[in-house]
Structures are given as C-alpha cells and as structure tokens.
Design a protein around this motif. Structure first.
Motif, PDB file in Angstrom:
ATOM      1  N   PRO A 114      -6.720  -3.926  19.219  1.00  0.00           N
ATOM      2  CA  PRO A 114      -7.706  -3.635  19.321  1.00  0.00           C
ATOM      3  C   PRO A 114      -9.319  -3.778  19.132  1.00  0.00           C
ATOM      4  O   PRO A 114      -9.116  -5.236  17.877  1.00  0.00           O
ATOM      5  N   LEU A 115     -10.186  -4.327  20.452  1.00  0.00           N
ATOM      6  CA  LEU A 115     -11.517  -5.195  20.349  1.00  0.00           C
ATOM      7  C   LEU A 115     -12.372  -5.038  19.280  1.00  0.00           C
ATOM      8  O   LEU A 115     -12.782  -4.338  19.216  1.00  0.00           O
ATOM      9  N   LEU A 116     -12.633  -6.121  18.909  1.00  0.00           N
ATOM     10  CA  LEU A 116     -14.270  -5.658  17.981  1.00  0.00           C
ATOM     11  C   LEU A 116     -15.329  -6.247  18.774  1.00  0.00           C
ATOM     12  O   LEU A 116     -14.719  -7.425  18.960  1.00  0.00           O
ATOM     13  N   VAL A 117     -16.358  -5.953  18.985  1.00  0.00           N
ATOM     14  CA  VAL A 117     -17.640  -6.187  19.449  1.00  0.00           C
ATOM     15  C   VAL A 117     -18.646  -6.465  18.822  1.00  0.00           C
ATOM     16  O   VAL A 117     -18.614  -5.024  18.242  1.00  0.00           O
ATOM     17  N   LEU A 118     -19.208  -7.436  18.312  1.00  0.00           N
ATOM     18  CA  LEU A 118     -20.572  -7.244  17.944  1.00  0.00           C
ATOM     19  C   LEU A 118     -21.852  -7.913  19.322  1.00  0.00           C
ATOM     20  O   LEU A 118     -22.218  -8.731  19.274  1.00  0.00           O
ATOM     21  N   ASP A 119     -23.109  -6.273  18.901  1.00  0.00           N
ATOM     22  CA  ASP A 119     -24.696  -6.963  19.345  1.00  0.00           C
ATOM     23  C   ASP A 119     -25.268  -6.661  18.791  1.00  0.00           C
ATOM     24  O   ASP A 119     -25.605  -6.179  17.892  1.00  0.00           O
ATOM     25  N   VAL A 144     -17.434  -0.978  18.866  1.00  0.00           N
ATOM     26  CA  VAL A 144     -18.519  -2.101  19.518  1.00  0.00           C
ATOM     27  C   VAL A 144     -19.602  -1.783  18.426  1.00  0.00           C
ATOM     28  O   VAL A 144     -19.937  -0.837  17.373  1.00  0.00           O
ATOM     29  N   TYR A 145     -20.101  -2.793  17.875  1.00  0.00           N
ATOM     30  CA  TYR A 145     -21.044  -1.994  16.485  1.00  0.00           C
ATOM     31  C   TYR A 145     -22.814  -3.348  17.296  1.00  0.00           C
ATOM     32  O   TYR A 145     -22.805  -4.576  18.042  1.00  0.00           O
ATOM     33  N   ALA A 146     -23.711  -2.568  16.451  1.00  0.00           N
ATOM     34  CA  ALA A 146     -24.596  -2.956  17.778  1.00  0.00           C
ATOM     35  C   ALA A 146     -26.179  -3.060  16.533  1.00  0.00           C
ATOM     36  O   ALA A 146     -25.837  -2.009  15.707  1.00  0.00           O
ATOM     37  N   ILE A 170     -19.540   3.186  19.239  1.00  0.00           N
ATOM     38  CA  ILE A 170     -20.567   2.084  19.362  1.00  0.00           C
ATOM     39  C   ILE A 170     -21.009   2.985  18.230  1.00  0.00           C
ATOM     40  O   ILE A 170     -21.672   3.899  17.972  1.00  0.00           O
ATOM     41  N   LYS A 171     -21.006   1.933  16.908  1.00  0.00           N
ATOM     42  CA  LYS A 171     -22.084   1.982  15.436  1.00  0.00           C
ATOM     43  C   LYS A 171     -23.258   0.960  15.645  1.00  0.00           C
ATOM     44  O   LYS A 171     -23.402   0.142  15.782  1.00  0.00           O
ATOM     45  N   PHE A 172     -24.181   1.719  14.924  1.00  0.00           N
ATOM     46  CA  PHE A 172     -25.785   1.425  15.201  1.00  0.00           C
ATOM     47  C   PHE A 172     -26.312   1.203  14.305  1.00  0.00           C
ATOM     48  O   PHE A 172     -25.779   2.176  12.938  1.00  0.00           O
ATOM     49  N   ILE A 173     -26.150   0.085  13.310  1.00  0.00           N
ATOM     50  CA  ILE A 173     -26.734  -0.321  12.512  1.00  0.00           C
ATOM     51  C   ILE A 173     -27.930  -0.827  12.601  1.00  0.00           C
ATOM     52  O   ILE A 173     -28.360  -2.436  12.797  1.00  0.00           O
ATOM     53  N   GLU A 174     -28.913  -0.891  10.986  1.00  0.00           N
ATOM     54  CA  GLU A 174     -30.110  -1.490  11.102  1.00  0.00           C
ATOM     55  C   GLU A 174     -29.769  -2.921   9.808  1.00  0.00           C
ATOM     56  O   GLU A 174     -29.380  -2.332   9.291  1.00  0.00           O
ATOM     57  N   SER A 175     -30.554  -3.662  11.283  1.00  0.00           N
ATOM     58  CA  SER A 175     -29.807  -5.092  10.116  1.00  0.00           C
ATOM     59  C   SER A 175     -30.644  -6.216  10.366  1.00  0.00           C
ATOM     60  O   SER A 175     -31.211  -6.229  11.936  1.00  0.00           O
ATOM     61  N   ASN A 176     -31.216  -7.286   9.903  1.00  0.00           N
ATOM     62  CA  ASN A 176     -31.968  -8.800   9.948  1.00  0.00           C
ATOM     63  C   ASN A 176     -30.691  -8.997  10.089  1.00  0.00           C
ATOM     64  O   ASN A 176     -30.120  -9.946   9.764  1.00  0.00           O
TER      65      ASN A 176
END
Ligand code: GLN
Length: 290
Positions: A114-119, A144-146, A170-176
């Motif tokens: 399984p691929l793991l991608v981050l934006d 995907v994480y964004a 896609i998991k959307f995460i509030e992050s600096n």
C-alpha cells in the motif's frame, strides 16, 4: 436583442487593457452566468442572452476589471483535468504545479502497495486529490494524508475531496507543516508540497495576487523560510527510497540547491527540475534506500 456572440465581443472589449487574457476571461465569466460550458457558448453563439443575465455579467466584469482573479469570481479552477472549488482561503492552483503530479505519479509506479502519500500545505487539496483520483483509477491500495495550518483551507480541500469522491482515502489534518506528524512513525513513499515561497515585500507580483491568502504565498524576507524548514526535516518522513517533490520559485534553484546540499548526502540525493517554461520549479529529494 443581444446574442451570446455580441456579449462575448462586448465583454472581451471591456476587459482588454485590464487582463492579458481578456477573451478567455470573458468566456469563463459569461459561461458561468449563463450556466453553460465554454464550448456551449461557441455552439450557441447566435442565441439570445436572457436580458436578466446582462446586469449580472456586467457586475462580474467590473470585479475582473478590479483585478479579482476569475477563479475567485466563478468559484472554481481547473487543475490536471479536474475542477476545484476555490475561495479566497486557498491559493488558486497554478498550471506549473502539475509538474509535481506528473512526476509524483511516475515515481509511485515504482513503489509497492500500500502506498502512503503526504501533501504538506494542501490548500485547495488539488495535489492530494488529483494523486488520489489517479491511484483510485489504477486500483492501487493507498492512503493520502493532507495537512494545512488553515482550518478554512482544509474545509475547501474536504469539499473538493467529496466532489471528486476520494474523501474516504484522504485524511485531512490541521498541522503546521509536519508538526502533527512528529509523534507518529508515519513514513511516506511520496511527499508533495507547494509551500509559500514569495519574498515578503516582493514587487514582482501581479495585482491579482493581492486577493490570495498571504500565508500561501509569502515566506520571510527571502521567500525561503518555509522551504528551509521543509527541506531540513522532510527526509525524516520519507521511507527509504521515498521521494519529496517540493515546488520552488523560478529564481530559487541555487539557494534551494544549497539548502539541500547541506543535508547529509549519504542519506539523501537531490535534483532541481525545470517546468515546461524552462524555469527552475521543483526540488526532487530522494531518501537513499538503506
Ligand atoms: N507560483 C506562485 C506565484 O508565482 C507562488 C505560489 C507559491 O508561493 N507557492 O505567485
């Protein structure tokens, strides 16, 4: 009586001198108000325009003359063949950013599921969503994480993910940047990022840019603040053999090479890649396989 052809000619004339793309802008604005596609306008150019629509078109032309980007006026922008909802909370996707998608998808061909991608700094979500959609179409197993520091931007990104039916992947995460990932052991096959990279106070910007979120554009006096931070830590979030693709300004190739060159070269290798216009546009940074 006004035909579609007349209103297009009239709108183009009103915009010329105010926009370098007067005809295209006129077509997009008129099509939006009439609820038609651009090709529909041309196909029906001899038809009458509903007189109620004319003052609405006039209003939108006025906003464009005041330099508001067409994408904010109509509320969407096309990126890599998909339409994205855009609001002034997010940067308007740029065609040169498609380079990150093209290269990213090419690199993922060589990776195993399984691929793991981050934006990182997803804004409208365009990178995360286009990549997710392509991986879904290819029946790959992926997540995907964004991330974004702006909750308002994440709202727009979530809307777009739903629109393109990839909200489940896609998991959307509030992050600096990487802050919310620090205490996880997540390592990615691919990280993409289009961070802010314009120097604060830069005179080299169009009046349109004033409508876009400053946090998505400007990054310190040299425009390198976010890039410095990302380049320093990105390899910690890559699998061995994983790659980060980071957009840069056309005049930042040398400075970014220096930043990447200061990393431990037994762990990473890097290249600066050019966009279709031949400008430096992307840092490709590989975490060397162990
Ligand atoms: N390419 C954009 C511009 O020229 C900047 C986008 C960014 O900072 N990521 O305005």
């Amino acid at each position: 009586m006004t035909t579609i052809k007349d209103i297009l000619a009239d709108s183009t004339a009103k915009l010329s001198g105010h926009s370098d793309t007067a005809r295209l802008d006129a077509e997009l604005l008129v099509a939006h108000v009439l609820g038609m596609s651009r090709s529909g306008l041309i196909a029906h150019h001899d038809e009458q325009v509903d007189p109620n629509c004319i003052p609405v078109i006039e209003k939108l032309l006025k906003r464009r003359i005041d330099h508001e980007p067409v994408a904010y006026i109509v509320g969407y922008k096309e990126f890599y063949g998909l339409d994205f909802v855009v609001t002034p909370d997010v940067l308007i996707p740029r065609p040169e950013t498609e380079l990150l998608v093209e290269r990213g998808l090419e690199l993922l061909e060589q990776c195993e599921d399984p691929l793991l991608v981050l934006d990182c700094g997803t804004g409208s979500g365009c990178l995360a969503i286009v990549i997710a959609k392509n991986l879904s179409d290819k029946k790959r197993a992926y997540q995907v994480y964004a991330t974004d520091i702006s909750e308002a931007a994440l709202e727009v990104a979530r809307t777009n993910a739903k629109k393109h039916k990839v909200n489940d992947s896609i998991k959307f995460i509030e992050s600096n940047w990487f802050s919310s990932l620090k205490n996880t052991d997540k390592k990615f096959d691919l990280i993409v990022s289009n961070p802010p990279y314009v120097a604060e106070g830069s005179m080299d910007t169009s009046p349109e840019i004033k409508f876009e979120p400053e946090g998505a554009l400007y990054s310190g006096r040299d425009g390198l603040e976010a890039l410095r931070m990302i380049i320093e830590s990105v390899s910690n979030y890559l699998k061995p053999g994983g790659t980060a693709l980071i957009e840069i300004g056309s005049d930042q190739g040398r400075a970014v090479s220096e930043l990447a060159g200061a990393l431990d070269q037994s762990c990473v290798s890097y290249q600066i890649k050019k966009d279709l216009a031949g400008h430096d546009r992307m840092l490709e940074l590989l975490r060397v396989a162990e």
